[in-house]
Enzyme design. Structure first.
Site, PDB file in Angstrom:
ATOM      1  N   THR A 192       7.812   5.894   1.639  1.00 21.13           N
ATOM      2  CA  THR A 192       6.662   5.813   0.443  1.00 21.13           C
ATOM      3  C   THR A 192       7.471   6.577  -0.675  1.00 21.13           C
ATOM      4  OG1 THR A 192       5.379   6.206   2.440  1.00 21.13           O
ATOM      5  CG2 THR A 192       4.496   6.406   0.372  1.00 21.13           C
ATOM      6  N   THR A 243       4.060  11.384   2.163  1.00 19.56           N
ATOM      7  CA  THR A 243       4.704  10.509   2.954  1.00 19.56           C
ATOM      8  C   THR A 243       4.790  10.822   4.271  1.00 19.56           C
ATOM      9  OG1 THR A 243       6.936   9.294   2.812  1.00 19.56           O
ATOM     10  CG2 THR A 243       7.042  11.507   2.208  1.00 19.56           C
ATOM     11  N   GLY A 244       4.874   9.977   4.945  1.00 24.74           N
ATOM     12  CA  GLY A 244       4.688  10.075   6.567  1.00 24.74           C
ATOM     13  C   GLY A 244       3.948   9.231   7.420  1.00 24.74           C
TER      14      GLY A 244
END
Lengths: 332, 332
Positions: A192, A243-244
């Site tokens: 991301t 993000t993840g």
């Protein structure tokens, strides 16, 4: 360390993940840092010139989308059926205005489409062909779906499919398919990109964009385009981009939860951000990280993985970029 | 009044809005109440038999989808291009598992598709054809898009288009197109259905489903299918289902905000729910309401419109249904 100045500041990320087991040369690392630094300098110049935070984060994420090193825009990963489905969101802290698109395939810069949605002031989230049509009407550049094709991402898809897994459903120890050398393992990275900023007027903004996960099921949407999950901004509290593992960030409302911990519990930004990333997300399977800035210019960039492509820059100071966990940085 | 027992309880809603200016007969009101009561009794029986909350809210929303009086499933409103795009979400409080679909056109019961997404344990949100394909693979019933057509909703679309507005972009005083008599004005109603429940095992769950807004732009997704916006459940705090101007509920993270106010501020449910609906949503244009239940069985059903189709039922007590603001009810 903590910053309590109102000097304008930008922070960006390019995804989090595990360390690559490939032998990474100094040159290869430098390519990632240089990409981050260039975008930070550009954003820094905008902030120094008095640009609004919403413009700065939109432009920073547009540049991250244009950079094929990162999984957003050109350079996006492939779905299980060999296509690209892109998501993006932008939010303005001064009035909680937001815009987002999900599942778009023909918009060169999804973040500009998200911005157009926000500016129109009607719907907040548009998906699929309806989003593409709206963005085109607003003057956003359209491209053939093939524009997003890159050989290294296609190789990643084929490697993933050969081992019958998706990027989320992995076992690091069993990874054995070749890939392009990168500081973070491309087979175990949550791709991301995002930006958060505080501008000279005291306003916050956040932007997030993604190509999703390699080999993902068509139609799957993660946290990136969802207000409060992967993106949130509120002048009274914080701006956050995540993000993840998207599903955990959605179930945990990760971005808004940082804001709620600041607003309702009174936690300083660094503790609020760490509580979400280190305590609340892991039980949900939430590997990843986030970047956050508050209205006083405090910056936090916590992650629970081995690394996160990230950087930050205050007006008047040298930009700093980092990849690994043991590198110096604010509030990590 | 407040309830502090752990007697299982169900609450449902069928949308919020302004009072109809049409002359509504007692029979017409009774039809709406009878539909709510029937679904409440069914849910009550399930709860009395020990059914899990997640099963009870799924089934209650499936029945609301099947009822053409409400804007979800059959009876859904039309988009600007004369089609139906349906969204749904379900969440289980015991483990924060969630599933959702958005922009689906061929699934008879979107809530069952959302449940299938949740049960699969992978993606949380699937959109468009990818969602339809996944649900069909899971055994969800598919129908031709025309299955959702109903003459009264088509008449609403035509009336709306004749006055060149969408349901959100209205001016009550200028409404003059004829419509089907209903207690709440169909031209100024936020059509969503939802259910929240506390079961005999102390678990919470929430479910929300919608046909969106009449004359909406194709691809527009509101709060209903988004975890934390239109639907949220957490055994430690609350289960919430919302109805109203979706964009405001998304920007305000309405459902999760009730949970955060309970968890972080320590507000009793009724105050947390009222603060969101009466204080936080209106500045964002957030007309509508929500239903909520906490782990002790407290129920709140606040709304800031003139009415909300709603009802609740505890095991061992008579179900109660209501439409207007001046009717008795818990925690409004």
């Amino acid at each position: 360390m903590s910053f309590s100045t109102t000097t304008p500041v930008i922070a960006i990320h390019g995804g989090a993940g595990t360390l690559s087991r490939a032998s990474i040369s100094a040159e290869q690392q430098a390519a990632y840092r240089a990409a981050l630094d260039e975008i930070l300098r550009s954003a820094q110049a905008m902030l120094a010139g008095g640009a609004p935070a919403i413009d700065v984060v939109t432009e920073a994420v547009r540049q991250l989308e244009e950079c094929p090193l990162f999984n957003a825009g050109r350079g996006a990963v492939y779905t299980a059926d060999g296509r690209h489905e892109l998501d993006a969101c932008v939010m303005r802290g001064s009035d909680l205005a937001a815009g987002a698109v999900a599942g778009v395939r023909t918009l060169r810069n999804p973040i500009l489409a998200a911005r157009a949605v926000m500016e129109a002031g009607g719907p907040v989230l548009l998906i699929g062909p309806g989003a593409e049509q709206f963005a085109a009407e607003c003057g956003c550049e359209t491209v053939a779906p093939e524009w997003f094709d890159t050989p290294h991402r296609l190789a990643q898809l084929h490697a993933m499919q050969a081992s019958d897994r998706i990027a989320l459903d992995h076992d690091a120890a069993s990874h054995d398919a070749p890939t392009v050398p990168a500081p973070l393992d491309e087979r175990d990275k949550f791709g991301t990109v995002g930006a958060v900023a505080l501008d000279a007027h005291g306003h916050l903004a956040a932007a997030t964009s993604t190509g999703g996960m390699t080999n993902k099921r068509p139609g799957r949407v993660g946290d990136s385009p969802l207000v409060g999950a992967g993106c949130y901004a509120n002048d009274r509290t914080v701006a956050v981009s995540c993000t993840g593992v998207g599903e955990a960030f959605m179930r945990g409302l990760a971005a808004y939860d940082v804001s709620a911990l600041v607003e309702y519990v009174g936690l300083p930004l660094r503790f609020a951000a760490r509580r979400v990333v280190m305590d609340k997300l892991p039980p949900l399977g939430g590997r990843g990280g986030l970047i956050a800035v508050d209205a006083r210019g405090n910056v936090a960039l916590p992650f629970n993985t081995e690394g996160m492509y990230r950087g930050w820059a205050r007006v008047g100071e040298a930009p700093v970029s980092a990849i690994y966990a043991d590198e110096a940085g604010p509030e990590q």
